[in-house]
Write an enzyme that holds these catalytic residues in place. Structure first.
Site, mmCIF file in Angstrom:
data_model
loop_
_atom_site.group_PDB
_atom_site.id
_atom_site.type_symbol
_atom_site.label_atom_id
_atom_site.label_comp_id
_atom_site.label_asym_id
_atom_site.label_seq_id
_atom_site.Cartn_x
_atom_site.Cartn_y
_atom_site.Cartn_z
ATOM 1 N N GLY A 1 0.790 -1.116 0.021
ATOM 2 C CA GLY A 1 0.094 0.034 0.103
ATOM 3 C C GLY A 1 0.719 1.454 -0.148
ATOM 4 O O GLY A 1 1.700 1.498 -0.621
ATOM 5 N N TYR B 1 -11.796 5.649 14.104
ATOM 6 C CA TYR B 1 -10.672 5.709 13.204
ATOM 7 C C TYR B 1 -10.235 7.111 13.174
ATOM 8 O O TYR B 1 -9.190 7.715 13.454
ATOM 9 C CB TYR B 1 -10.976 5.396 11.709
ATOM 10 C CG TYR B 1 -9.824 5.521 10.793
ATOM 11 C CD1 TYR B 1 -8.654 4.882 10.722
ATOM 12 C CD2 TYR B 1 -9.717 6.451 9.777
ATOM 13 C CE1 TYR B 1 -7.629 4.864 9.780
ATOM 14 C CE2 TYR B 1 -8.758 6.580 8.710
ATOM 15 C CZ TYR B 1 -7.688 5.781 8.907
ATOM 16 O OH TYR B 1 -6.602 6.159 7.867
HETATM 17 P P1 NAD Z 1 -2.698 -1.008 4.245
HETATM 18 O O1 NAD Z 1 -3.720 -2.013 4.949
HETATM 19 O O2 NAD Z 1 -2.560 -1.422 2.889
HETATM 20 O O3 NAD Z 1 -1.252 -1.253 4.738
HETATM 21 C C1 NAD Z 1 -0.944 -1.303 6.210
HETATM 22 C C2 NAD Z 1 0.289 -1.765 6.584
HETATM 23 O O4 NAD Z 1 0.497 -1.793 8.034
HETATM 24 C C3 NAD Z 1 0.440 -3.539 6.225
HETATM 25 O O5 NAD Z 1 1.368 -3.807 5.616
HETATM 26 C C4 NAD Z 1 0.207 -4.109 7.672
HETATM 27 O O6 NAD Z 1 0.684 -5.364 7.655
HETATM 28 C C5 NAD Z 1 0.870 -3.100 8.345
HETATM 29 N N1 NAD Z 1 0.500 -3.148 9.690
HETATM 30 C C6 NAD Z 1 -0.712 -3.499 10.532
HETATM 31 N N2 NAD Z 1 -0.819 -3.476 11.808
HETATM 32 C C7 NAD Z 1 0.741 -3.629 12.006
HETATM 33 C C8 NAD Z 1 1.288 -3.828 13.252
HETATM 34 N N3 NAD Z 1 0.721 -3.928 14.425
HETATM 35 N N4 NAD Z 1 2.588 -3.602 13.208
HETATM 36 C C9 NAD Z 1 3.334 -3.360 11.939
HETATM 37 N N5 NAD Z 1 2.749 -3.251 10.813
HETATM 38 C C10 NAD Z 1 1.221 -3.338 10.871
HETATM 39 O O7 NAD Z 1 -3.012 0.274 4.460
HETATM 40 P P2 NAD Z 1 -2.742 1.675 3.400
HETATM 41 O O8 NAD Z 1 -3.998 2.204 3.021
HETATM 42 O O9 NAD Z 1 -1.347 1.641 2.878
HETATM 43 O O10 NAD Z 1 -2.596 2.887 4.725
HETATM 44 C C11 NAD Z 1 -1.189 3.390 5.497
HETATM 45 C C12 NAD Z 1 -1.480 4.510 6.282
HETATM 46 O O11 NAD Z 1 -2.193 5.587 5.751
HETATM 47 C C13 NAD Z 1 -2.372 3.947 7.681
HETATM 48 O O12 NAD Z 1 -1.806 4.420 8.822
HETATM 49 C C14 NAD Z 1 -3.437 4.426 7.071
HETATM 50 O O13 NAD Z 1 -4.649 4.588 8.231
HETATM 51 C C15 NAD Z 1 -3.400 5.698 6.551
HETATM 52 N N6 NAD Z 1 -4.355 5.896 5.815
HETATM 53 C C16 NAD Z 1 -5.042 5.252 4.580
HETATM 54 C C17 NAD Z 1 -6.041 5.711 3.806
HETATM 55 C C18 NAD Z 1 -6.545 5.130 2.687
HETATM 56 O O14 NAD Z 1 -7.458 5.320 2.104
HETATM 57 N N7 NAD Z 1 -6.023 3.968 2.411
HETATM 58 C C19 NAD Z 1 -6.732 7.241 4.113
HETATM 59 C C20 NAD Z 1 -6.136 7.928 5.038
HETATM 60 C C21 NAD Z 1 -5.165 7.334 5.819
#
Ligand code: NAD
Length: 258
Positions: free
Chosen positions: A13, A154
């Site tokens: 991601g 969240y």
């Molecule tokens: P994703 O689910 O694709 O990836 C998240 C990653 O975090 C994964 O590789 C997972 O294994 C890892 N992870 C989860 N729990 C963990 C833990 N306890 N220890 C270590 N690693 C852990 O998510 P993403 O969409 O790439 O999001 C990345 C960040 O951006 C997050 O903080 C998310 O809240 C934020 N975000 C995402 C969006 C969106 O629309 N995707 C929007 C706003 C904010």
């Protein structure tokens, strides 16, 4: 000697895209993620090495404070320095306010808030030990800046990330350590969104895909955010161009907060 950046949740991601960008900026990269993500991280590590940088995987659950300190030690020993910490790992749980489960609340705060604080602590200790004017960059969200139905848990965690960013920036400025946050809008292409869309369809009774479509309708620039858009912001915040910026949270959302 190349500077070193560690990215939590960097196996996939947004985190994986940040790893790619920072490697192109000349950073050696440590991808810190859950042990089960090692194989997924392997392809990102290959890409980073393809860009001519060193890369390593460190198994880490960000909710473990002591393990976080050890992971930072490991990265700094293995890659020969420590300059940038990206606290990107995060999860999202959605529910109507009156139906929020204790387990979801606890896990969300443990990963999204405690995990970010442990990352700030471990990085700050290491920067001070090495005498480095390091940069800490935290994952918030536009949900931490504005209310959205069924996103209360969240939103609370991501608002807390902005608060932690401001407080720690204020304290750590004395050591020339900067702390900033990025606040993505809807990134339609990551693992996180698939699960949320299905759950929201369940809650709202809308067909799968409609929830995301509803969000897209509110974005003035007319599309969801790409991981590339976020990685560009992180690339800037990790660079010398951002040396005088601290305690800020930047929305990258195509104007959705307008
Ligand atoms: P994703 O689910 O694709 O990836 C998240 C990653 O975090 C994964 O590789 C997972 O294994 C890892 N992870 C989860 N729990 C963990 C833990 N306890 N220890 C270590 N690693 C852990 O998510 P993403 O969409 O790439 O999001 C990345 C960040 O951006 C997050 O903080 C998310 O809240 C934020 N975000 C995402 C969006 C969106 O629309 N995707 C929007 C706003 C904010």
């Amino acid at each position: 000697m190349a500077k070193v950046a560690m990215i939590t949740g960097g196996a996939q991601g947004i985190g994986a895209e940040i790893a790619r960008h920072l490697s192109k900026d000349g950073f050696d990269i440590a991808i810190a993620d859950l042990p089960g993500q090692k194989d997924t991280a392997a392809s990102v590590i290959k890409e980073v090495e393809g860009a001519g940088q060193k890369a390593t995987f460190v198994a880490l659950d960000v909710t473990d404070q002591a393990a976080f300190t050890n992971a930072v030690d490991q990265v700094s020993n293995e890659l020969g320095g420590f300059d940038v910490m990206v606290n990107n790992a995060g999860i999202a749980k959605v529910d109507k306010v009156e139906e929020i489960k204790q387990a979801d609340l606890e896990l969300s705060f443990k990963i999204n808030v405690f995990g970010v604080l442990y990352g700030i602590q471990a990085a700050a200790k290491k920067f001070k030990q090495l005498g480095v004017a390091g940069k800490i960059i935290n994952a918030s969200s536009i949900a931490g800046m504005r209310a959205f139905p069924v996103w209360a848990t969240y939103s609370a965690t991501k608002a807390a990330v902005i608060s932690l960013t401001q407080s720690s920036a204020n304290e750590l400025a004395h050591d020339h350590i900067t702390v900033n946050a990025y606040a993505p809008g809807v990134v339609g292409t990551t693992g996180m969104w698939d699960e949320i869309d299905a759950k929201m369809a369940d809650i709202n009774g809308k067909p799968l895909g409609q929830n995301k479509a509803d969000f897209v309708d509110t974005i003035p620039l007319g599309r969801t955010v790409e991981p590339n858009d976020i990685a560009n912001m992180v690339s800037f915040l990790a660079s010398e161009k951002a040396d005088f910026i601290t305690g800020q949270a930047y929305a990258v959302d195509g104007g959705g907060l307008l």
